[in-house]
Design an enzyme around this catalytic site. Structure first.
Site, PDB file in Angstrom:
ATOM      1  N   TRP A 186       0.843  -1.210   0.000  1.00  0.00           N
ATOM      2  CA  TRP A 186       0.000   0.000   0.000  1.00  0.00           C
ATOM      3  C   TRP A 186       0.865   1.242   0.000  1.00  0.00           C
ATOM      4  O   TRP A 186       0.542   2.226  -0.668  1.00  0.00           O
ATOM      5  CB  TRP A 186      -0.968  -0.023   1.182  1.00  0.00           C
ATOM      6  CG  TRP A 186      -1.946  -1.153   1.086  1.00  0.00           C
ATOM      7  CD1 TRP A 186      -2.061  -2.216   1.941  1.00  0.00           C
ATOM      8  CD2 TRP A 186      -2.928  -1.376   0.055  1.00  0.00           C
ATOM      9  NE1 TRP A 186      -3.049  -3.063   1.505  1.00  0.00           N
ATOM     10  CE2 TRP A 186      -3.598  -2.581   0.366  1.00  0.00           C
ATOM     11  CE3 TRP A 186      -3.305  -0.670  -1.098  1.00  0.00           C
ATOM     12  CZ2 TRP A 186      -4.621  -3.103  -0.434  1.00  0.00           C
ATOM     13  CZ3 TRP A 186      -4.320  -1.188  -1.884  1.00  0.00           C
ATOM     14  CH2 TRP A 186      -4.968  -2.379  -1.555  1.00  0.00           C
ATOM     15  N   ASP A 228      -1.915   6.694   6.161  1.00  0.00           N
ATOM     16  CA  ASP A 228      -2.899   5.732   5.682  1.00  0.00           C
ATOM     17  C   ASP A 228      -3.165   4.762   6.834  1.00  0.00           C
ATOM     18  O   ASP A 228      -2.354   3.884   7.120  1.00  0.00           O
ATOM     19  CB  ASP A 228      -2.356   4.979   4.459  1.00  0.00           C
ATOM     20  CG  ASP A 228      -3.307   3.879   3.989  1.00  0.00           C
ATOM     21  OD1 ASP A 228      -4.382   3.706   4.590  1.00  0.00           O
ATOM     22  OD2 ASP A 228      -2.952   3.195   3.005  1.00  0.00           O
ATOM     23  N   LYS A 250     -12.244  -1.978   6.453  1.00  0.00           N
ATOM     24  CA  LYS A 250     -11.485  -2.848   7.343  1.00  0.00           C
ATOM     25  C   LYS A 250     -12.074  -2.777   8.752  1.00  0.00           C
ATOM     26  O   LYS A 250     -12.494  -3.766   9.308  1.00  0.00           O
ATOM     27  CB  LYS A 250     -10.001  -2.454   7.382  1.00  0.00           C
ATOM     28  CG  LYS A 250      -9.322  -2.254   6.018  1.00  0.00           C
ATOM     29  CD  LYS A 250      -9.252  -3.465   5.161  1.00  0.00           C
ATOM     30  CE  LYS A 250      -8.795  -3.299   3.723  1.00  0.00           C
ATOM     31  NZ  LYS A 250      -7.777  -2.379   3.373  1.00  0.00           N
TER      32      LYS A 250
HETATM   33  C1  LIG Z   1      -7.230  -1.990   1.939  1.00  0.00           C
HETATM   34  C2  LIG Z   1      -6.183  -0.942   2.029  1.00  0.00           C
HETATM   35  C3  LIG Z   1      -6.075   0.077   1.071  1.00  0.00           C
HETATM   36  C4  LIG Z   1      -6.940   0.144  -0.156  1.00  0.00           C
HETATM   37  O1  LIG Z   1      -8.192   0.591   0.139  1.00  0.00           O
HETATM   38  P1  LIG Z   1      -9.282   0.809  -1.006  1.00  0.00           P
HETATM   39  O2  LIG Z   1     -10.398   1.387  -0.214  1.00  0.00           O
HETATM   40  O3  LIG Z   1      -9.558  -0.529  -1.611  1.00  0.00           O
HETATM   41  O4  LIG Z   1      -8.732   1.742  -2.005  1.00  0.00           O
HETATM   42  C5  LIG Z   1      -5.101   1.045   1.255  1.00  0.00           C
HETATM   43  N1  LIG Z   1      -4.280   1.006   2.306  1.00  0.00           N
HETATM   44  C6  LIG Z   1      -4.350   0.035   3.241  1.00  0.00           C
HETATM   45  C7  LIG Z   1      -3.405   0.056   4.405  1.00  0.00           C
HETATM   46  C8  LIG Z   1      -5.295  -0.967   3.122  1.00  0.00           C
HETATM   47  O5  LIG Z   1      -5.368  -1.929   4.058  1.00  0.00           O
END
Ligand SMILES: *Cc1c(COP(=O)(O)O)cnc(C)c1O
Length: 359
Positions: free
Chosen positions: A102, A172, A196
């Site tokens: 990511w 993030d 998540k």
């Molecule tokens: C799942 C995830 C993403 C991607 O998220 P989307 O909503 O599918 O774009 C980005 N960063 C992390 C740390 C993730 O776990």
């Protein structure tokens, strides 16, 4: 059919109480005769949902009025580019900490807008760890430092925020948002895809400190991608049903006891799993011990055949979505807030049993 012990990395398990409430008011929201998803996003019912979600977030995170909360579409992945589009000019530099897939995606997007300095990377160890602050090679006067607080795929997590010496921190937090208390004052911007730990897919929560937001000095940003468009108002139709579910999850989180409660619960779940992994060498954790994630627990078995057998047998015990990401292999148990201790106990009982039969 009973509910599974669901270890999905995302979209992940939701609290049963939340699903039940949504079900109960699905066709007739609070005696209005309509579903919440059939109403104007500017009407009184949805306005209440939106403000309830914001008020919950403020209480949970101790947010003061110097932060903007935005519910944006495009997931965390759109944030990768939106952050750089707003906060990084062509001749400017941002620092990125590369701790996995990511982070790499965020880095790729940022490079289209300005200079990216890789302040640290653990790529040479297949992202088995996160750095100490002393390992970071930061740029003086960088626009921001971006990091991924929890690495969903590789099963690593920062124990605490990296020290940036006053440079705004951009995070993030998709896979550990609201899993433990954080010191929000350290963040210029924190974002998380909902699916998540926060709700179903369809929205990202983006929280921006107002002075950081006020520092945007670029022109020509397309309207929808300019954060200023979304500050303090609903510019367009948000994903109302998703945000409604997020509001229910936030209410549930507060009723349970907030971030202190979930930090303790998540610690307990993670300790149970890691101690099961560590009790001999049949299971092998893939992350370095000091970097282990309390959200995504990744481990291998002695052979790939045994891993396959593990997954197949786990399913017959109602333990689902345990397959690791293909870049790590093996097993991944995602144990976000909504994953109950009893589910982790069911998993560790199965693991001990599987080890005694196959070890
Ligand atoms: C799942 C995830 C993403 C991607 O998220 P989307 O909503 O599918 O774009 C980005 N960063 C992390 C740390 C993730 O776990």
């Amino acid at each position: 059919m009973k509910r599974a012990h669901n270890f999905s990395a995302g979209p992940a398990a939701l609290p049963l109480d939340v699903l039940e409430q949504a079900k109960a008011e699905f066709t007739n929201y609070q005696n209005t005769g309509s579903s919440i998803m059939e109403m104007s996003h500017r009407g009184p019912e949805y306005t209440r949902v939106d403000s309830d979600a914001r008020e919950s977030l403020k209480r949970i995170l101790n947010l003061e009025d110097n932060y903007e909360i935005m519910f944006l579409q495009g997931g965390a992945s759109l944030q990768f580019l939106q952050i750089a589009m707003n906060f990084l000019g062509q001749d400017e530099t941002a620092d990125y900490i590369n701790t996995g897939a990511w982070s790499q995606k965020a880095i790729k997007e940022a490079k289209a807008f300005g200079n990216v300095n890789i302040a640290f990377t653990s790529e040479d160890s297949n992202f088995s760890r996160v750095p100490n602050s002393s390992e970071l090679k930061l740029t003086p006067n960088a626009n921001f430092v971006h990091y991924t607080s929890n690495n969903t795929i590789f099963g690593t997590q920062f124990a605490t925020e990296p020290e940036t010496n006053g440079i705004p921190l951009v995070c993030d937090a998709s896979s550990d948002f609201l899993s433990r208390p954080i010191d929000i004052k350290k963040y210029g911007l924190i974002y998380a895809g909902a699916q998540k730990n926060l709700g179903p897919s369809g929205v990202a929560v983006v929280i921006i400190r107002k002075d950081f937001l006020a520092g945007i000095n670029k022109t020509g940003i397309p309207t929808m991608l300019d954060y200023r468009t979304h500050a303090g108002k609903l510019f367009h139709t948000p994903p109302t049903f998703t945000i409604y579910l997020v509001s229910l999850v936030l209410k549930w989180l507060e009723e349970k006891g907030g971030l202190d409660y979930f930090e303790n619960l998540n610690n307990e779940k993670a300790e149970l799993l890691y101690s099961t992994i560590d009790s001999d060498d049949f299971y092998r954790g893939t992350a370095e011990v000091a970097s282990r994630s309390k959200m995504n627990v990744t481990f291998r078995l002695p052979t790939e055949d045994l891993e396959q057998q593990f997954l197949t047998e786990a399913k017959t015990h109602n333990l689902v979505s345990l397959k690791g990401h293909r870049s790590v292999g093996g097993i991944r148990a995602s144990i976000y807030n909504a994953c109950e201790l009893s589910s982790v106990k069911a998993l560790t009982d199965f693991m001990n049993d599987f080890r005694s039969k196959n070890g």
